[in-house]
Design a protein around this motif. Sequence first.
Motif, mmCIF file in Angstrom:
data_model
loop_
_atom_site.group_PDB
_atom_site.id
_atom_site.type_symbol
_atom_site.label_atom_id
_atom_site.label_comp_id
_atom_site.label_asym_id
_atom_site.label_seq_id
_atom_site.Cartn_x
_atom_site.Cartn_y
_atom_site.Cartn_z
ATOM 1 N N ARG A 46 -45.731 -10.634 23.325
ATOM 2 C CA ARG A 46 -46.173 -12.014 23.509
ATOM 3 C C ARG A 46 -46.724 -12.228 24.914
ATOM 4 O O ARG A 46 -47.710 -12.958 25.096
ATOM 5 C CB ARG A 46 -45.003 -12.959 23.254
ATOM 6 N N LEU A 47 -46.100 -11.618 25.914
ATOM 7 C CA LEU A 47 -46.616 -11.742 27.273
ATOM 8 C C LEU A 47 -48.001 -11.115 27.397
ATOM 9 O O LEU A 47 -48.908 -11.688 28.009
ATOM 10 C CB LEU A 47 -45.651 -11.080 28.257
ATOM 11 N N ALA A 48 -48.156 -9.914 26.815
ATOM 12 C CA ALA A 48 -49.453 -9.259 26.877
ATOM 13 C C ALA A 48 -50.511 -10.068 26.130
ATOM 14 O O ALA A 48 -51.657 -10.198 26.579
ATOM 15 C CB ALA A 48 -49.347 -7.855 26.303
ATOM 16 N N LEU A 49 -50.119 -10.622 24.977
ATOM 17 C CA LEU A 49 -51.062 -11.422 24.197
ATOM 18 C C LEU A 49 -51.462 -12.681 24.957
ATOM 19 O O LEU A 49 -52.639 -13.063 24.986
ATOM 20 C CB LEU A 49 -50.435 -11.774 22.853
ATOM 21 N N GLY A 61 -60.204 -19.818 22.710
ATOM 22 C CA GLY A 61 -59.464 -21.069 22.584
ATOM 23 C C GLY A 61 -58.153 -20.958 21.854
ATOM 24 O O GLY A 61 -57.405 -21.936 21.755
ATOM 25 N N LEU A 62 -57.831 -19.774 21.318
ATOM 26 C CA LEU A 62 -56.560 -19.608 20.617
ATOM 27 C C LEU A 62 -55.405 -19.553 21.614
ATOM 28 O O LEU A 62 -55.542 -19.022 22.716
ATOM 29 C CB LEU A 62 -56.552 -18.320 19.798
ATOM 30 N N SER A 63 -54.273 -20.092 21.189
ATOM 31 C CA SER A 63 -53.038 -19.905 21.964
ATOM 32 C C SER A 63 -52.300 -18.693 21.421
ATOM 33 O O SER A 63 -52.620 -18.164 20.348
ATOM 34 C CB SER A 63 -52.159 -21.146 21.885
ATOM 35 N N GLU A 64 -51.303 -18.267 22.178
ATOM 36 C CA GLU A 64 -50.521 -17.102 21.747
ATOM 37 C C GLU A 64 -49.828 -17.362 20.423
ATOM 38 O O GLU A 64 -49.800 -16.517 19.524
ATOM 39 C CB GLU A 64 -49.521 -16.761 22.853
ATOM 40 N N GLY A 65 -49.247 -18.555 20.255
ATOM 41 C CA GLY A 65 -48.580 -18.877 18.992
ATOM 42 C C GLY A 65 -49.534 -18.936 17.824
ATOM 43 O O GLY A 65 -49.212 -18.490 16.711
ATOM 44 N N GLN A 66 -50.732 -19.469 18.028
ATOM 45 C CA GLN A 66 -51.708 -19.541 16.948
ATOM 46 C C GLN A 66 -52.167 -18.155 16.524
ATOM 47 O O GLN A 66 -52.360 -17.890 15.335
ATOM 48 C CB GLN A 66 -52.903 -20.391 17.396
ATOM 49 N N ALA A 67 -52.358 -17.249 17.494
ATOM 50 C CA ALA A 67 -52.788 -15.891 17.155
ATOM 51 C C ALA A 67 -51.733 -15.175 16.318
ATOM 52 O O ALA A 67 -52.050 -14.522 15.317
ATOM 53 C CB ALA A 67 -53.082 -15.108 18.436
ATOM 54 N N TYR A 98 -57.578 -12.324 8.569
ATOM 55 C CA TYR A 98 -57.251 -13.737 8.489
ATOM 56 C C TYR A 98 -58.466 -14.514 8.035
ATOM 57 O O TYR A 98 -59.598 -14.271 8.455
ATOM 58 C CB TYR A 98 -56.777 -14.247 9.853
ATOM 59 N N ARG A 99 -58.241 -15.470 7.134
ATOM 60 C CA ARG A 99 -59.275 -16.392 6.676
ATOM 61 C C ARG A 99 -58.743 -17.801 6.813
ATOM 62 O O ARG A 99 -57.529 -18.040 6.746
ATOM 63 C CB ARG A 99 -59.655 -16.126 5.208
ATOM 64 N N SER A 100 -59.619 -18.726 6.984
ATOM 65 C CA SER A 100 -59.186 -20.116 7.143
ATOM 66 C C SER A 100 -58.491 -20.629 5.894
ATOM 67 O O SER A 100 -57.661 -21.546 5.966
ATOM 68 C CB SER A 100 -60.397 -21.004 7.482
ATOM 69 N N GLU A 101 -58.823 -20.022 4.708
ATOM 70 C CA GLU A 101 -58.163 -20.454 3.479
ATOM 71 C C GLU A 101 -56.659 -20.188 3.526
ATOM 72 O O GLU A 101 -55.880 -20.924 2.897
ATOM 73 C CB GLU A 101 -58.774 -19.738 2.267
ATOM 74 N N LEU A 102 -56.254 -19.165 4.247
ATOM 75 C CA LEU A 102 -54.821 -18.868 4.342
ATOM 76 C C LEU A 102 -54.090 -19.988 5.080
ATOM 77 O O LEU A 102 -52.989 -20.398 4.680
ATOM 78 C CB LEU A 102 -54.609 -17.535 5.061
#
Length: 878
Positions: A459-462, A574-580, A602-606
């Motif tokens: 998580r830190l690296a991400l 623009g992604l956060s670590e939690g979103q990724a 990953y797809r937005s439908e998911l």
Amino acid sequence: MQQTRRWRTPGWLVAVPVLTGAAGGAAPLAADLLLCGAALVTAGLLWRAGGRLSGGLRGWRLLSLAVVLGLGTSLSAGLAGTPPVRGFDVTGQLVQLPAALLALDAVLTLLSPGHLRRGGARLATQTALFFCASLVLAQVLVVGPAMRTQSLTGVDRVVLEVSCLVTASVVSAVLLLIAASPAPRRGAGALLLLASATWATTHGLAIAGEDLPLPALGGAAPAGELVGLLLLCLAALREPGAHAEAPPTRASARLNVVGQLLPHLVTVAAGVAYLGAPLLGADPSPAATIALLGCLSLTAVHRAAAARDEHRVAARLRRSEAHFRSLVRSSSDAVLVLDSDLRISWAAPALEPADGPGLRGRLLADAVHPEDAAEVAAWLTGDGPDGDVLGLRSFRLADRSGAWRVFEAGVSDLRGDADVAALVLHCRDVTARLDREHELRSLAFVDPLTGLPNRAAQRLALAGLLAGGDDGPTRAALLLIELHGLREALDNAGSEVAETTLAEVARRLRATVRGEDQVARIGTELFSVLAHGTGDEHDRLAARCLAAIEAPITTDAGIVDLSGVVGLAPLDPGLSEGQAVDRAELAVLDARSAGSGSVRRYRSELSAARDRREHLRADLVGARERGELTLAWQPIVALDDQRVTGVEALPRWQHPLYGEVPPEEFLPVAARAGLVVDLQRWVLHEATAAVRALPVGDGELKLGVDVPAAHLAAGTLVGDVTAALRDSGLPPERLVVEIAESALEVGALADDVTALRLMGVHVAVDGFGSGRSSLPALGRLPVDIIKLDRGLLSRVDRDPYSRAVCQAVVALAATLGVDVVAEGVETTSQLTVLRALGCGYAQGYLLSRPLALPGLAQLLEADTGRLWPGLTGRVGAS
């Protein structure tokens, strides 16, 4: 013409003869008034100080009364019109003796008995020595001149000697107060000693000044009296009390030394005065000789007492030092003592190096690690951000082997203590603790089994990668790799084999990815890869990782075969670590549903599907109260007479936003939200009450209710069924509880099934043939009905194998006396084959879709409940 006038001295000062000239008159009167006013102010201050410190009629209050008594007797003598006299004034001395004795008593009551006992013989001889030396001075400088000029005899001589004794006693008592009092009180004692010395000097001048050729004596005597009163006021104001405690200071230490030297200095002065008297044409009196011999004797006694005390103190110091050294050697904390220049004046042996120059005499900033020198110097000089020499600081010192060790030091600033006058650093070696903390920090970010970074490190690296800018994250992706088959290896071969397998998987993944990619183990069966690259490089890397995992792994217990799935989430700007991480987890779930060996991006439908599930879970709470839940009814038809003999109650949810939500979607949501038991309890009550009100034809219409495994596991199924039957009045034999075959294999749950059958409730195996069923298991299941799964029936009309399995199940059920219901019949050919095989009952869209309760009632009333494909007047879905 020379005239003698007696001063009516206020307080505990006695009458002073003053030489005045022809100009006298108004000046002596003004001096009297000034001294009276000063005496009254002094008495008030002394009385107030006595009330503040001790209360009662003692100490400073007695001294206040002495001042008032002396003032009163002087004023009385003045008002009585006593004429001036020449020579020694016996009456003036007698009227002042009570005030002087009261002052002596006041000083003695200021002494603390405890401090007197601690002073011992040395203090007693020191005071006696000062008293005898004072008597010698009084005999030589006061009594001698008075006797020589006035030839006093009888009462006059006695009064003179008593006056000298009282004067010496008062001054000696004040010196005793200084020597026997604690350090905070010595300042006030010194001022009191100066006041008493001023009084004694003025007293001596009053007696011996008649024939002294001192023209300035007339102005010096009133000034001396005023100075004495002022010193009294200052002493009272500075008095902290007999029990005041404070660390010794340099000033108090100097006063202590002066108090010890003063008796010897006065003795020397007395000896000089005694020996110098013959040179001035006067012979010392016998009393002076006796007093001087007493001084010599007391000097010897004082020296002996001092030697004994010094021996005791030296022995005590040796024991204390030995005790201190033993404590320092045995203590886990080391001590450094720094002088005012921050040089090391003493260091504990544990801090001294084995060879080379020691620490003593070196600046602490030169002894510590060069990187710590500036911070340590700023800390000890008060130039740091805190501004005080406080708190804890860490620095490094070389040990005996020359290696740097870390010490944590707290400081005691004792530079104001006269006995220490140094900074004392209490140092503790924290090197081992810091090593352990570093190891723990390493463990907090490293998986101990594989040596890979763990979830926290990933998580830190991400987070660092995502914060690197708008361009960096678009060239990277997060891969989550889920292993399949590891749990079987753990169950079959044990934990050692599973650990060996995980270590090998970690090695293979590290060898598969590129150097800039980071592999981490973030779960028991879950690895992650922070992969860099563009285009389809991430997909190719995911495929290589799967290939590395699926290659056989050789262990001591044999070969372990693993498979896995990969979820891939590009790291968009623009992604956060939690979103990724959330996106990668959704991709893993999608890959899991696709089967082992799958890679899914990953797809937005998911996210939309997940959001829908979360919305449904939130809205499911209270859906029943809002009237959104209803029941639909699917008829079950007997294939021999083509009549409806039963119905299955199916829950339906009419969502205000999504419309009708099928049970296949919201029932799993209810199970995850913990609402399935409450929902199924509602279905039981609603269905039994509704079927009880339906029209009944030739036979009794049976009600089928599907019971999920969660309801059976809750342990409330028997009680819920009993309550529903009791409330609705439906006979137990008309209720069919449909349970999945897998739930019946649990022994504790089988007891509930047995209890239901004893009540008369029928039990059906739902979904037989879905992939986990076996024909031998039918003989062990305590059931009344078998419901064939729609998946088994989908090819029964064109697949000989499926047809053979259905035939075997129907034949076995007939032998066991168990009815068979075919679910999901959708074609006429399927229905024809099932009739030919001897299947007794069927349900499905071919016969009828699920109906609302009014449509079901209409179906049962029309044509005596007959339902078959192609029949005219068939009721459709509603």
